[in-house]
Design an enzyme around this catalytic site. Structure first.
Site, PDB file in Angstrom:
ATOM      1  N   TYR A  24     -42.301 -28.476 -31.937  1.00  0.00           N
ATOM      2  CA  TYR A  24     -43.469 -27.834 -30.836  1.00  0.00           C
ATOM      3  C   TYR A  24     -42.478 -27.512 -29.609  1.00  0.00           C
ATOM      4  O   TYR A  24     -42.678 -26.888 -28.933  1.00  0.00           O
ATOM      5  CB  TYR A  24     -44.670 -28.661 -30.783  1.00  0.00           C
ATOM      6  CG  TYR A  24     -45.556 -28.126 -29.566  1.00  0.00           C
ATOM      7  CD1 TYR A  24     -46.242 -26.742 -29.739  1.00  0.00           C
ATOM      8  CD2 TYR A  24     -45.822 -28.814 -28.355  1.00  0.00           C
ATOM      9  CE1 TYR A  24     -46.878 -26.393 -28.686  1.00  0.00           C
ATOM     10  CE2 TYR A  24     -46.622 -28.441 -27.503  1.00  0.00           C
ATOM     11  CZ  TYR A  24     -46.932 -27.162 -27.564  1.00  0.00           C
ATOM     12  OH  TYR A  24     -47.863 -26.649 -26.526  1.00  0.00           O
ATOM     13  N   SER A 106     -50.054 -29.083 -16.276  1.00  0.00           N
ATOM     14  CA  SER A 106     -50.630 -28.135 -17.162  1.00  0.00           C
ATOM     15  C   SER A 106     -52.091 -28.337 -17.241  1.00  0.00           C
ATOM     16  O   SER A 106     -52.756 -29.464 -17.361  1.00  0.00           O
ATOM     17  CB  SER A 106     -49.718 -28.418 -18.646  1.00  0.00           C
ATOM     18  OG  SER A 106     -50.803 -27.566 -19.561  1.00  0.00           O
ATOM     19  N   TYR A 129     -54.796 -21.865 -16.894  1.00  0.00           N
ATOM     20  CA  TYR A 129     -54.848 -20.833 -17.847  1.00  0.00           C
ATOM     21  C   TYR A 129     -56.077 -20.098 -17.555  1.00  0.00           C
ATOM     22  O   TYR A 129     -57.170 -20.763 -17.162  1.00  0.00           O
ATOM     23  CB  TYR A 129     -54.796 -21.611 -19.263  1.00  0.00           C
ATOM     24  CG  TYR A 129     -53.370 -21.605 -19.845  1.00  0.00           C
ATOM     25  CD1 TYR A 129     -52.188 -20.746 -19.762  1.00  0.00           C
ATOM     26  CD2 TYR A 129     -52.955 -23.080 -20.156  1.00  0.00           C
ATOM     27  CE1 TYR A 129     -51.069 -20.748 -20.141  1.00  0.00           C
ATOM     28  CE2 TYR A 129     -51.681 -23.176 -20.698  1.00  0.00           C
ATOM     29  CZ  TYR A 129     -50.748 -22.020 -20.865  1.00  0.00           C
ATOM     30  OH  TYR A 129     -49.591 -22.376 -21.190  1.00  0.00           O
ATOM     31  N   THR A 155     -50.878 -19.184 -14.991  1.00  0.00           N
ATOM     32  CA  THR A 155     -50.108 -18.645 -15.760  1.00  0.00           C
ATOM     33  C   THR A 155     -50.665 -17.501 -16.614  1.00  0.00           C
ATOM     34  O   THR A 155     -51.797 -17.490 -17.162  1.00  0.00           O
ATOM     35  CB  THR A 155     -49.865 -19.734 -16.983  1.00  0.00           C
ATOM     36  OG1 THR A 155     -49.202 -20.684 -16.295  1.00  0.00           O
ATOM     37  CG2 THR A 155     -48.725 -19.071 -18.071  1.00  0.00           C
ATOM     38  N   ARG A 164     -45.177 -18.645 -33.659  1.00  0.00           N
ATOM     39  CA  ARG A 164     -44.230 -19.560 -33.576  1.00  0.00           C
ATOM     40  C   ARG A 164     -43.917 -20.138 -35.022  1.00  0.00           C
ATOM     41  O   ARG A 164     -44.799 -21.152 -35.603  1.00  0.00           O
ATOM     42  CB  ARG A 164     -44.439 -20.655 -32.518  1.00  0.00           C
ATOM     43  CG  ARG A 164     -44.687 -20.255 -31.213  1.00  0.00           C
ATOM     44  CD  ARG A 164     -44.774 -21.330 -30.324  1.00  0.00           C
ATOM     45  NE  ARG A 164     -45.345 -20.770 -29.085  1.00  0.00           N
ATOM     46  CZ  ARG A 164     -46.011 -21.381 -28.000  1.00  0.00           C
ATOM     47  NH1 ARG A 164     -46.436 -22.818 -28.196  1.00  0.00           N
ATOM     48  NH2 ARG A 164     -46.564 -20.711 -26.906  1.00  0.00           N
ATOM     49  N   LYS A 251     -47.345 -17.328 -12.807  1.00  0.00           N
ATOM     50  CA  LYS A 251     -46.425 -17.501 -13.738  1.00  0.00           C
ATOM     51  C   LYS A 251     -46.386 -16.879 -14.950  1.00  0.00           C
ATOM     52  O   LYS A 251     -47.332 -16.703 -15.369  1.00  0.00           O
ATOM     53  CB  LYS A 251     -46.441 -19.106 -14.005  1.00  0.00           C
ATOM     54  CG  LYS A 251     -45.485 -19.323 -14.839  1.00  0.00           C
ATOM     55  CD  LYS A 251     -45.482 -21.286 -15.147  1.00  0.00           C
ATOM     56  CE  LYS A 251     -44.447 -21.728 -16.102  1.00  0.00           C
ATOM     57  NZ  LYS A 251     -44.908 -21.473 -17.423  1.00  0.00           N
ATOM     58  N   HIS A 275     -42.231 -17.830 -20.525  1.00  0.00           N
ATOM     59  CA  HIS A 275     -42.732 -19.078 -21.149  1.00  0.00           C
ATOM     60  C   HIS A 275     -41.682 -19.964 -22.094  1.00  0.00           C
ATOM     61  O   HIS A 275     -42.000 -20.264 -23.098  1.00  0.00           O
ATOM     62  CB  HIS A 275     -43.945 -18.585 -22.039  1.00  0.00           C
ATOM     63  CG  HIS A 275     -44.967 -19.693 -22.212  1.00  0.00           C
ATOM     64  ND1 HIS A 275     -46.062 -19.429 -21.115  1.00  0.00           N
ATOM     65  CD2 HIS A 275     -45.398 -20.937 -22.634  1.00  0.00           C
ATOM     66  CE1 HIS A 275     -47.067 -20.441 -21.304  1.00  0.00           C
ATOM     67  NE2 HIS A 275     -46.477 -21.303 -22.332  1.00  0.00           N
ATOM     68  N   VAL A 309     -32.735 -23.642 -18.271  1.00  0.00           N
ATOM     69  CA  VAL A 309     -32.028 -24.275 -17.226  1.00  0.00           C
ATOM     70  C   VAL A 309     -31.855 -25.843 -17.858  1.00  0.00           C
ATOM     71  O   VAL A 309     -32.868 -26.487 -18.169  1.00  0.00           O
ATOM     72  CB  VAL A 309     -32.911 -24.590 -15.862  1.00  0.00           C
ATOM     73  CG1 VAL A 309     -32.255 -25.356 -15.105  1.00  0.00           C
ATOM     74  CG2 VAL A 309     -33.212 -23.218 -15.516  1.00  0.00           C
ATOM     75  N   ARG A 310     -30.705 -26.137 -18.147  1.00  0.00           N
ATOM     76  CA  ARG A 310     -30.420 -27.300 -18.707  1.00  0.00           C
ATOM     77  C   ARG A 310     -29.327 -28.202 -17.938  1.00  0.00           C
ATOM     78  O   ARG A 310     -28.878 -29.190 -18.486  1.00  0.00           O
ATOM     79  CB  ARG A 310     -29.728 -26.948 -20.101  1.00  0.00           C
ATOM     80  CG  ARG A 310     -30.318 -26.171 -21.078  1.00  0.00           C
ATOM     81  CD  ARG A 310     -31.669 -26.985 -21.555  1.00  0.00           C
ATOM     82  NE  ARG A 310     -32.426 -26.091 -22.563  1.00  0.00           N
ATOM     83  CZ  ARG A 310     -33.562 -25.440 -22.292  1.00  0.00           C
ATOM     84  NH1 ARG A 310     -33.992 -25.608 -21.162  1.00  0.00           N
ATOM     85  NH2 ARG A 310     -34.171 -24.810 -23.188  1.00  0.00           N
TER      86      ARG A 310
HETATM   87  C1  FNR Z   1     -44.538 -24.956 -22.135  1.00  0.00           C
HETATM   88  N1  FNR Z   1     -44.818 -24.062 -21.059  1.00  0.00           N
HETATM   89  C2  FNR Z   1     -46.034 -24.131 -20.420  1.00  0.00           C
HETATM   90  N2  FNR Z   1     -46.412 -23.250 -19.334  1.00  0.00           N
HETATM   91  C3  FNR Z   1     -47.464 -23.235 -18.795  1.00  0.00           C
HETATM   92  O1  FNR Z   1     -47.985 -22.761 -17.922  1.00  0.00           O
HETATM   93  N3  FNR Z   1     -48.579 -23.987 -19.071  1.00  0.00           N
HETATM   94  C4  FNR Z   1     -48.390 -24.653 -20.310  1.00  0.00           C
HETATM   95  O2  FNR Z   1     -49.257 -25.943 -20.672  1.00  0.00           O
HETATM   96  C5  FNR Z   1     -47.106 -25.034 -21.045  1.00  0.00           C
HETATM   97  N4  FNR Z   1     -46.804 -25.491 -22.094  1.00  0.00           N
HETATM   98  C6  FNR Z   1     -45.596 -25.576 -22.778  1.00  0.00           C
HETATM   99  C7  FNR Z   1     -45.374 -26.616 -23.635  1.00  0.00           C
HETATM  100  C8  FNR Z   1     -43.968 -26.828 -23.968  1.00  0.00           C
HETATM  101  C9  FNR Z   1     -43.702 -27.870 -25.243  1.00  0.00           C
HETATM  102  C10 FNR Z   1     -42.970 -26.144 -23.583  1.00  0.00           C
HETATM  103  C11 FNR Z   1     -41.603 -26.262 -23.988  1.00  0.00           C
HETATM  104  C12 FNR Z   1     -43.116 -25.121 -22.609  1.00  0.00           C
HETATM  105  C13 FNR Z   1     -43.561 -23.232 -20.660  1.00  0.00           C
HETATM  106  C14 FNR Z   1     -43.187 -23.995 -19.399  1.00  0.00           C
HETATM  107  O3  FNR Z   1     -43.818 -24.216 -18.287  1.00  0.00           O
HETATM  108  C15 FNR Z   1     -41.723 -23.183 -18.754  1.00  0.00           C
HETATM  109  O4  FNR Z   1     -41.991 -22.018 -18.745  1.00  0.00           O
HETATM  110  C16 FNR Z   1     -40.492 -23.251 -20.061  1.00  0.00           C
HETATM  111  O5  FNR Z   1     -40.501 -24.412 -20.669  1.00  0.00           O
HETATM  112  C17 FNR Z   1     -39.202 -22.903 -19.186  1.00  0.00           C
HETATM  113  O6  FNR Z   1     -38.240 -22.913 -20.310  1.00  0.00           O
HETATM  114  P1  FNR Z   1     -37.329 -24.097 -20.521  1.00  0.00           P
HETATM  115  O7  FNR Z   1     -36.891 -24.834 -19.256  1.00  0.00           O
HETATM  116  O8  FNR Z   1     -38.109 -24.987 -21.576  1.00  0.00           O
HETATM  117  O9  FNR Z   1     -36.337 -23.581 -21.182  1.00  0.00           O
END
Ligand code: FNR
Length: 379
Positions: A24, A106, A129, A155, A164, A251, A275, A309-310
């Site tokens: 996930y 979140s 959200y 968001t 997915r 966002k 996202h 970004v890692r």
């Molecule tokens: C997210 N992201 C996300 N964004 C948001 O606005 N609300 C949320 O609840 C979530 N939940 C979420 C769960 C998981 C498991 C992931 C990996 C991502 C998106 C998150 O805020 C962000 O935009 C991305 O994760 C950025 O990319 P990287 O740093 O994971 O590559």
């Protein structure tokens, strides 16, 4: 296991978490091309090495929306964080606030906004959200404000949940997610113990009032699909702008026209984001989308970015492309899953160190000096 990079944290998280949770976090939409490009487009960006520029005063300090922070990094909103470590959102915010950076909580967190605000030594950012139940949204906003949240991140890139495949395979996006979760927890006793799933039942704290007796985890993706409102338009954002006094950040913007619309409704910032490649596979990577958006609205809005970004070096690359700050999604939750609060602290220390090296070797002392001139090729 010695952990010295995001790759190591990812591997440690993979070993620790039940498969459905690791997938996930780690996975993206469809064939995961955008997810891969988020990482590779950023990593491919060449920097100009500069020498003899007196880099004895390198500082990563900056401010976002008038608030000082130790570096231009924010922990991204990540749903279900309390399933990756015990009271995970609280552990993450302790690490972030001690380090001097904000965490954005979140909507679909396990710990609610009051619990996380109490664990934090600085003001939270709060992510919202678009839910169908507008009265509940207003309520949630009021709760976030009462808990002292400073910045609202709205968001907009999830009017519908993305497809997915990994979640479909694992059962995460099916009605059996809850049952599978218990079964898989049995196979990962250390995780089950650490997170406490066998004791106190986990629920989505912020949205508990609209869960109608469920935890929200039985059929998480189904719940998102049923409760998120796809009818939202820019004009609906007016009431949010009016009801939130502090900075408002939109966002999930990937197009300059949408960034201009965000400026028009009176937003203070945008997050250039797809996202994390979890919504529409095939859209531009954040690194490719960012420069045009920074050019279009950079003088009106605070442009933030995330996706791929890692490392601290990647943070510097995003700033060079026009971002004023960078959100960390997966990197931070891999670290949290691997080692809890200590893992997030270690990750942030690592990011800062890597930023300092990248700044010194590109010949800049301050975050405000980082711009496209440190890139080797103009794009
Ligand atoms: C997210 N992201 C996300 N964004 C948001 O606005 N609300 C949320 O609840 C979530 N939940 C979420 C769960 C998981 C498991 C992931 C990996 C991502 C998106 C998150 O805020 C962000 O935009 C991305 O994760 C950025 O990319 P990287 O740093 O994971 O590559």
């Amino acid at each position: 296991m010695i952990v010295s990079s995001t790759t190591d944290f990812r591997e440690a998280a993979r070993r620790k978490l039940p498969r459905f949770l690791f997938d996930y976090i780690d996975g993206g939409a469809y064939a995961e091309r955008t997810l891969a490009r988020n990482v590779s487009d950023l990593a491919d960006l060449a920097l100009r090495q500069r020498v003899l520029k007196d880099v004895s005063r390198v500082s990563t300090a900056t401010s976002l929306f008038g608030v000082e922070q130790s570096m231009p990094v924010v922990l991204a909103p990540v749903g279900l964080t309390g399933m990756y470590a015990r009271r995970g959102e609280c552990q993450a915010v302790r690490a972030a606030s001690a380090k001097g950076v904000p965490l954005c909580l979140s909507t679909v967190s396990v710990c609610d906004v009051d619990e996380v605000a109490a664990a934090s030594s600085r003001a939270l950012w709060f992510q919202l959200y678009v839910l169908r139940d507008r009265a509940f949204m207003r309520d949630l906003l009021a709760r976030a404000e009462a808990a002292g949240a400073s910045t609202l991140v709205f968001t907009v890139d999830m009017p519908v949940p993305g497809a997915r495949y990994r979640d479909a395979h694992s059962g995460m996006s099916g009605p059996n997610a809850g049952a599978r979760r218990i079964l898989q927890a049995m196979g990962r006793p250390q995780w089950a113990w650490d997170v406490g799933v066998m004791g106190r039942p986990h629920t989505l704290g912020n949205v508990a009032p609209v869960l109608k007796g469920n935890t929200g985890l039985e059929d998480f993706m189904g719940w998102l699909g049923a409760n998120f409102d796809p009818s939202i338009q820019w004009k609906d954002l007016e009431w949010i702008r009016q009801s939130w006094k502090g900075p408002l950040v939109i966002k999930g913007v990937l197009d300059p026209e949408d960034a201009k619309a965000a400026a028009d409704i009176g937003a203070d910032g945008v997050v250039v984001s797809n996202h994390g490649g979890r919504q529409l596979d095939g859209v531009l990577s954040s690194a490719k989308a960012l420069p045009a958006i920074a050019d279009a609205v950079g003088d009106k809005l605070t442009v933030l970015a995330d996706g791929g970004v890692r490392s601290g070096l990647d943070v510097v690359r995003m700033l060079a492309l026009g971002a004023k700050g960078v959100l960390l999604g997966r990197a931070a939750v891999y670290a949290l899953a691997a080692r809890g609060q200590a893992g997030v602290t270690q990750l942030l220390d690592l990011m800062e160190k890597e930023m300092r090296v990248a700044m010194a070797l590109t010949g800049v002392n301050s975050v405000s000096e980082i711009d496209r001139s440190i890139l080797a090729e103009t794009r």
